[in-house]
Scaffold this active site. Structure first.
Site, mmCIF file in Angstrom:
data_model
loop_
_atom_site.group_PDB
_atom_site.id
_atom_site.type_symbol
_atom_site.label_atom_id
_atom_site.label_comp_id
_atom_site.label_asym_id
_atom_site.label_seq_id
_atom_site.Cartn_x
_atom_site.Cartn_y
_atom_site.Cartn_z
ATOM 1 C CE1 TYR A 155 -3.719 2.578 0.801
ATOM 2 C CE2 TYR A 155 -2.396 3.102 2.274
ATOM 3 C CZ TYR A 155 -3.613 3.466 1.661
ATOM 4 O OH TYR A 155 -4.099 4.531 2.094
ATOM 5 C CE LYS A 159 -3.523 5.466 -1.412
ATOM 6 N NZ LYS A 159 -4.572 6.085 -2.098
#
Length: 253
Positions: A155, A159
């Site tokens: 994740y 990002k």
């Protein structure tokens, strides 16, 4: 009367995306609201219609799917005829220990968070180029793109990637009058996070300001970056975390 700006906001059925859509309606934008879940899309549109005086339409579906991207852009052009703002907010979080993380989970996080952001931006930028009137694009990142957080390697990587995408696209989009920025929320009280009964108290203790953010806190910052008040800001990431990344205490300690 001045025509309203037209905004596409993905992942806006609840939480931060919904708060951003609400804020844009309050500042007189026309909003195309997207969420993966049809029921959330319909509920959000019904509730926000009272604010926007009818200046809101819903389009449910996976915003990383090329067909849904085409549908979102096509709906905006058919109903209003132009696109001025886009908020690439849709994303997924799949926790997992690095040593055990699966290929399938990694590819799904990359597909939704990275590919979805990339190709929606591409589709909208093409329209903005044809309009010759510029526009403003906003990505939703995370503090995990800046500080390590356990079980979020994939994740965090996704990002950080979209923050670099925003910076890189300045080269191609600034000459077209298109600004592109990223907002990186820290701990935020949303429907997902508040399902943990200890979330608010834990992050109130860890956040220097003394509380986690509300979706409205994030929406205020997002609205600024999208607005003409930020007309000389592009390629930047604004962290909204109550000071957490300044000291970065872990919730697991």
């Amino acid at each position: 009367m001045k025509n309203p700006k037209v905004a596409i906001v993905t992942g806006a059925g609840q939480g931060i995306g919904l708060a951003i859509a609400r804020k844009l309606l309050e500042t007189d934008s026309y909003v195309i609201l997207n969420d993966l879940e049809k029921s959330l899309t319909e509920e959000a549109v019904a509730n926000l219609s009272r604010i926007g005086k009818g200046n809101i339409l819903g389009c449910s579906g996976d915003s990383s799917n090329p067909e849904v991207i085409s549908e979102l852009v096509g709906l905006a052009m058919k109903e209003v005829g132009h696109i001025d703002q886009v908020v690439c907010n849709a994303g997924i979080t799949l926790f997992g220990n690095f040593l055990d993380y699966s290929w399938a989970d990694f590819m799904e996080v990359s597909r939704v968070n990275q590919a979805g952001t990339f190709f929606l931006t591409q589709a909208v930028a093409r329209i903005m180029k044809e309009q010759e009137s510029g526009g403003s694009i906003l990505f939703t990142s995370s503090v995990t793109a800046h500080q390590s957080h356990e079980n979020l390697a994939a994740y965090a990587m996704s990002k950080a990637a979209i923050e670099m995408l925003a910076k890189n696209l300045v080269l191609e989009l600034a000459p077209l009058g298109i600004r592109i920025n990223t907002i990186a929320p820290g701990a935020t009280l949303t429907e997902r996070t508040t399902s943990d009964p200890d979330y608010a108290s834990t992050w109130s203790r860890l956040t220097p300001i003394g509380r986690p953010a509300t979706p409205e806190d994030i929406a205020e910052a997002a609205s600024f970056l999208l607005s003409d008040q930020a007309r000389h800001i592009t390629g930047q990431t604004l962290i909204v975390d109550g000071g957490w990344t300044a000291i970065s205490p872990s919730p697991y300690v």
